[in-house]
Write an enzyme that holds these catalytic residues in place. Structure first.
Site, PDB file in Angstrom:
ATOM      1  N   GLU A 231       0.570  -1.052   0.545  1.00  0.00           N
ATOM      2  CA  GLU A 231      -0.353  -0.006  -0.415  1.00  0.00           C
ATOM      3  C   GLU A 231       0.725   1.395   0.206  1.00  0.00           C
ATOM      4  OE1 GLU A 231      -2.942   0.230   3.268  1.00  0.00           O
ATOM      5  OE2 GLU A 231      -3.091   2.126   3.720  1.00  0.00           O
ATOM      6  N   ASP A 233      -0.014   4.681   0.617  1.00  0.00           N
ATOM      7  CA  ASP A 233      -0.333   6.186   1.049  1.00  0.00           C
ATOM      8  C   ASP A 233       0.242   7.410   0.788  1.00  0.00           C
ATOM      9  OD1 ASP A 233      -2.037   4.315   2.361  1.00  0.00           O
ATOM     10  OD2 ASP A 233      -1.325   4.717   3.964  1.00  0.00           O
ATOM     11  N   GLU A 236      -3.101  11.119   3.014  1.00  0.00           N
ATOM     12  CA  GLU A 236      -4.029  10.200   4.021  1.00  0.00           C
ATOM     13  C   GLU A 236      -4.238  11.698   4.981  1.00  0.00           C
ATOM     14  OE1 GLU A 236      -5.194   6.775   5.939  1.00  0.00           O
ATOM     15  OE2 GLU A 236      -2.580   6.700   6.158  1.00  0.00           O
ATOM     16  N   HIS A 247       3.712   1.849   2.770  1.00  0.00           N
ATOM     17  CA  HIS A 247       3.689   0.605   3.379  1.00  0.00           C
ATOM     18  C   HIS A 247       4.387  -1.034   2.692  1.00  0.00           C
ATOM     19  CE1 HIS A 247       0.540   2.128   7.041  1.00  0.00           C
ATOM     20  NE2 HIS A 247       0.457   2.810   6.333  1.00  0.00           N
TER      21      HIS A 247
END
Ligand SMILES: *[C@@H]1O[C@H](CO)[C@@H](O)[C@H](O)[C@H]1NC(C)=O
Length: 457
Positions: A231, A233, A236, A247
């Site tokens: 993942e 991101d 966010e 991640h």
């Protein structure tokens, strides 16, 4: 993200997700075009669209309209086990504005937090960008940049408007799992580094085994299996705090987990994915005046977010070595804030060195490095990832990891604890779902392309 709970529409006539296809509502993907730009600065339009994640959809019998899932529980007659449930139950089409509060205009999409529909009260949403009616748009961004505009002025403490990449199957798992008849068209195949257990169908089977309804979420529960994958991101954020966070996992592609591999509870650092990631949150990195209402990046109005995936050799096949961040607002290019934490080299981007220094200085477990660091993230970014756009609240820890002091009982003057100005009592889902239901995020003007090709001052 530290934790994530998918929030579903709580329906009289609805639950969500199945693996056959229902036809009570025709599925029509809202169009959301994006731009692809070359180094010379010329851009072309890609005719992309969005689809709603399967977990939010009405899941009912293939033969009629009885719920297979209602509130946060499965119908045990229709769904005695995962395979039977997948055969008995169908995912239906979505009424995007009416049920889910999702509206699209030109290249802009608005996601409302709470939507009171005819049959349901819907909380949050998660959508994916589609290249065709049955396939997700695959983003391969090594040596490239991803740019979008965002309006977070309507996102208070406790909410998270997230725009991110996950390594889902291009067809939503349709070809790998023949019992999945719905596929990407109906938003199947989600995964992320939290290895979420609230996914109702994983690998073409319902996640009914061991399903436990949530104690504080009327729409969600957790089954035996989780769904894991890399993942990235990109964004966010709410109006108070923002983070970008790679991640990684020890597994490539969407992977079902059970037991220790899911990394639940005390086994957080024993799972196949790095749940903490390596985050860059300007406030947490010591610049408390960079982002927020009236700050350098002023969240009272729209701004542009640029994320650059730099490789060590400057080619599209090189190893990911740095993830850079640039903002543009009111015609001004704003370089990312520089970290101001003693013990961490002053820098404004994510590199393996930054992550290692940050983990050491903050006293955090470095599972990002253990599971491969930026090179592993670059592996997924090179293979191709799916774009998710969402708005959510946090039934686990009230989003305090993003916008407040966390852990709440730690000394806020200790490096790494303060992440934003929200109160430690903020972000409680029952509070904000009642008092901040009109919250929303607007994503627009998505562009991809060669480094420095998608923005100008
Ligand atoms: C992009 O712009 C930055 C800042 O002007 C510059 O340092 C960098 O070399 C540029 N990258 C490319 C690939 O042009």
């Amino acid at each position: 993200m530290l934790s994530k709970t998918a929030l579903l529409s709580s329906l009289i006539a609805a639950g969500a997700s199945a693996q056959q296809v229902g036809t009570l509502t025709t599925e029509t993907h809202p169009k959301l075009p994006i731009q692809q730009c070359t180094a010379a600065g010329s851009c072309t339009t890609l005719n992309t669209a969005v689809t709603m994640d399967a977990n939010w959809r009405w899941l009912h019998t293939t033969t009629g309209s009885n719920n297979c899932y209602n509130g946060n529980e499965w119908d045990t007659t229709l769904c005695p086990d995962g395979a039977t449930c997948a055969a008995n139950c169908a995912l239906d089409g979505a009424d995007y504005p009416g049920t889910y509060g999702v509206t699209v205009s030109g290249n802009a999409m608005t996601l409302k937090f709470v939507t009171n529909g005819a049959y349901s009260k819907n909380i949050g949403s998660r959508l994916y960008l589609m290249a065709s009616d049955s396939t997700y748009q695959m983003f391969k961004l090594l040596n490239k940049e991803f740019t979008f505009d965002v309006d977070v002025s309507g996102l208070p403490c406790g909410l998270n408007g997230a725009l991110y990449l996950v390594e889902m199957d291009e067809d939503g798992g349709l070809s790998r799992f023949p019992t999945n008849k719905a596929g990407a068209k109906y938003g199947t195949g989600y995964c992320d580094t939290q290895c979420p257990h609230d996914i109702k169908f994983i690998n073409g089977e319902a996640n009914v085994d061991g399903w436990t309804p949530s104690s504080n979420d009327a729409n969600a529960g957790a089954g035996k299996y989780g769904s894991c994958c890399h993942e990235m991101d990109i964004w966010e954020a709410n109006s108070i705090s923002a983070a970008y966070t790679p991640h990684v996992c020890s597994v490539d592609g969407q992977t079902r987990c059970e037991g220790t591999d899911c990394g639940d509870g005390d086994e957080r650092y024993s799972g196949v994915c790095d749940k903490d990631g390596c985050d860059f949150n300007s406030y947490r990195m010591g610049d408390t005046s960079f982002y927020g209402p009236g700050a350098t990046v002023d969240t009272k109005s729209k701004f542009t977010v640029v994320t650059q995936f730099v490789t060590s050799d400057g080619t599209d096949t090189g190893s990911l070595s740095e993830i850079r961040r640039i903002y543009v607002q009111g015609g001004t290019v704003i370089q990312n804030s520089v970290s101001k934490i003693a013990g961490i080299t002053e820098s404004n981007s994510i590199t393996d060195d930054f992550c290692n220094e940050q983990k050491t200085t903050f006293g955090d477990t470095n599972s990002f490095e253990k599971l491969g660091g930026l090179a592993a993230m670059g592996g997924a970014i090179g293979r191709g990832m799916v774009l998710a756009l969402s708005v959510w609240d946090d039934h686990a820890v009230n989003m305090l990891w993003l916008d407040s002091t966390y852990p709440t009982d730690a000394d806020a003057t200790k490096p790494g604890i303060a992440r934003g100005t929200c109160a430690t009592t903020s972000g409680v889902p029952t509070d904000i779902e009642a008092s901040q239901g009109n919250s929303q995020v607007i994503y627009s003007n998505i562009k991809i392309g060669a480094l420095n090709s998608t923005f100008s001052s």
